[in-house]
Write an enzyme that holds these catalytic residues in place. Structure first.
Site, mmCIF file in Angstrom:
data_model
loop_
_atom_site.group_PDB
_atom_site.id
_atom_site.type_symbol
_atom_site.label_atom_id
_atom_site.label_comp_id
_atom_site.label_asym_id
_atom_site.label_seq_id
_atom_site.Cartn_x
_atom_site.Cartn_y
_atom_site.Cartn_z
ATOM 1 N N LYS A 181 -4.161 9.165 -2.447
ATOM 2 C CA LYS A 181 -3.838 10.578 -2.662
ATOM 3 C C LYS A 181 -2.717 10.704 -3.692
ATOM 4 C CE LYS A 181 -1.129 13.688 -0.762
ATOM 5 N NZ LYS A 181 -0.928 14.627 -1.927
ATOM 6 N N GLU A 256 8.610 3.646 0.778
ATOM 7 C CA GLU A 256 9.669 3.597 -0.239
ATOM 8 C C GLU A 256 10.158 5.019 -0.402
ATOM 9 O OE1 GLU A 256 11.575 4.263 -3.405
ATOM 10 O OE2 GLU A 256 9.843 3.608 -4.585
ATOM 11 N N CYS A 290 13.865 7.714 -7.837
ATOM 12 C CA CYS A 290 14.398 7.390 -6.513
ATOM 13 C C CYS A 290 15.625 6.494 -6.591
ATOM 14 C CB CYS A 290 13.313 6.732 -5.656
ATOM 15 S SG CYS A 290 12.583 5.259 -6.417
ATOM 16 N N GLU A 391 20.171 13.566 -1.520
ATOM 17 C CA GLU A 391 19.422 13.292 -2.746
ATOM 18 C C GLU A 391 19.036 14.602 -3.420
ATOM 19 O OE1 GLU A 391 15.931 10.229 -4.040
ATOM 20 O OE2 GLU A 391 15.441 11.592 -2.399
#
Length: 497
Positions: A181, A256, A290, A391
């Site tokens: 996906k 992750e 990231c 973040e």
């Protein structure tokens, strides 16, 4: 360079070797973040579409059309895919820039890395593996590695092509079948990748792609009992949900997730090198990375000098459309993400942090229709602030001050994340000493951001579970089987009758 025609196209999903619309025929627009224009319409896949892909992958796996062929034959397919990626490099580069917004230079590196990743795993899967070991009985004992089965792969929007390849290449190399996906925000380049799969003749059902919302398609993949493993890259909140969902069927899970990575600058570092890498660490990919070095920790004696030089250079970064000449930093990926980043900038102001540069949406010079934000620097921050702890995933950095190694390490490890980190110093012993104390999975000394197919990628703490890339990335998609062969075939004599 091949010119990609700027026309709106209708994408399709790839299920059991066929291109398909969503079951309900629904679509969603895919937007070029540099100008807000629709570049394509993607199927809004349903749970039923996901199930069709899962059943196709299960059938292909059980029939052995992929897992049953030799590693050498699988490798030959991966090498053909790598060749085709290079053949279509110009087209893929332009599609990636239209899809995500990143500069052509960045997109071009991603395409090259994608081809190299397929080649790496094509080579690795044909190399010796497994173990033999000695036991007390007359037994030949060994360990072999086998594919997990049907793997659900879910990727984010910041690296539409490369993140796809990081999962697909090792999963296929190991002999698995996949249900993939892409992000609903950036499905264009992955669709081209699946066209390549079809072109090289991957057997039907081996590689399936379902587009659609994570809450619908992603949730079905994570929860379905016929999926043996889920590999997800994205936000920590979503990762936690996937982990909980996968627990009901005891899936193997690889995650992750997010980061708030520290970049530690000691006074004895090469000053200009440290500034240069610090800029690259946060503003490459518009900060939508990231592992971005979104917290810069600077030793007190050079703090003011560093901030002044960093701000001076940040103001000179050329922001613009990814396909424009001279662009060094592109837009954010979507209107929704733009609003999120701007909201964090407002949070920083309300918390009392000082903006040293940037802090605004760019609306001049023909950029008003795109999702552009100035390179932003916050100073006078403390470790309790949300802009230091959470973040942001944009071109926003906080610059903190420390007095010595002990405080630097304490600040560096002072978040829930543990993905990446860097240390800049000309003292080699100090560099290694500090890097070994960072609770992070990806680290650099006197560098930031270089990534290698040969090296493991993943984090500590709430930055995830498991590793991508390298030998570790292949092992994520393998099961370990113990085999014991009796060399003295006779009754065991355990029972007296």
């Amino acid at each position: 360079m091949v010119e990609v025609k700027k026309r709106v196209v209708n994408l399709k999903m790839f299920i059991d070797g066929e291109w398909k619309d969503a079951e309900n025929q629904d679509t969603r627009p895919v937007i070029n973040p540099a100008n807000g224009e629709v570049i394509s319409y993607a199927p809004e896949g349903t749970a039923a579409d996901a199930r069709a892909a899962i059943y196709a992958a299960r059938r292909a796996f059980e029939e052995g059309v992929w897992s049953g062929i030799s590693a050498q034959e699988r490798a030959s397919y991966l090498l053909k895919i790598a060749d085709k990626i290079e053949d279509y490099a110009d087209e893929l580069t332009q599609l990636e820039t239209m899809d995500n917004g990143k500069p052509l230079r960045e997109a071009g590196f991603d395409v090259g890395d994608a081809a190299a990743c397929f080649r790496y795993y094509a080579g690795l899967i044909t190399k010796p593996d497994g173990q033999t070991y000695h036991v007390a009985d007359p037994m030949q004992a060994m360990v072999v590695r086998e594919p997990v089965g049907v793997c659900g792969l879910i990727v984010p929007w910041n690296y539409p092509l490369l993140m796809s390849v990081w999962k697909i290449a090792p999963a296929l190399a190991a002999g698995n079948t996949i249900v993939f996906k892409p992000s609903e925000v950036t499905p264009v380049t992955p669709k081209k990748l699946f066209e390549i799969f079809e072109e090289v003749g991957l057997p039907k059902g081996v590689a399936n792609m379902v587009m659609g919302a994570g809450a619908v398609v992603g949730n079905e993949i994570a929860s379905h009992p016929e999926v043996d493993m889920i590999s997800f890259t994205g936000g920590t909140k979503t990762g936690k949900h996937i982990m909980k969902t996968a627990a009901d069927t005891m899936k193997k899970v690889s995650l992750e997730l997010g980061g708030k990575s520290p970049n530690i600058i000691f006074a004895d570092a090469d000053f200009e090198t440290a500034v240069d890498y610090a800029l690259f660490g946060i503003y490459a990919g518009s900060g939508q990375v990231c592992s971005a070095g979104s917290r810069i920790l600077v030793e007190e004696s050079i703090y003011d000098q560093f901030v002044a030089r960093f701000v001076e250079r940040a103001k000179q970064i050329q922001v613009g459309p990814g396909n424009a000449s001279g662009t060094e930093m592109g837009p954010l990926v979507s209107q929704e993400h733009l609003e999120k980043v701007l909201s964090y900038i407002e949070i920083g102001k309300q918390e009392g942090a000082q903006i040293a540069c940037g802090g605004k949406r760019i609306v001049g010079n023909g950029l008003e229709k795109g999702y552009f934000v100035e390179p932003t620097v916050f100073v006078n921050v403390n470790e309790e602030m949300r802009i230091v702890q959470e973040e942001i995933f944009g071109p926003v950095v906080v610059i903190q001050k420390f007095k010595g190694e002990e405080e630097a390490i304490k600040l560096a490890n002072g978040t829930i994340y543990g993905l990446a980190g860097g240390v800049f110093t000309n003292n080699g012993a100090k560099g290694l000493r500090v890097i070994k104390k960072l609770r992070a999975g990806i680290t650099w000394v006197n560098s930031y951001h270089p990534t290698y197919n040969e090296a493991p990628w993943g984090g500590y703490k709430q930055s995830g579970i498991g590793r991508s890339l390298g030998t570790f990335g292949l092992e994520e998609f393998q099961e370990i089987k113990q085999i014991n062969i009796n060399l003295q075939v006779e009754p065991i004599g355990w029972f007296s009758n």
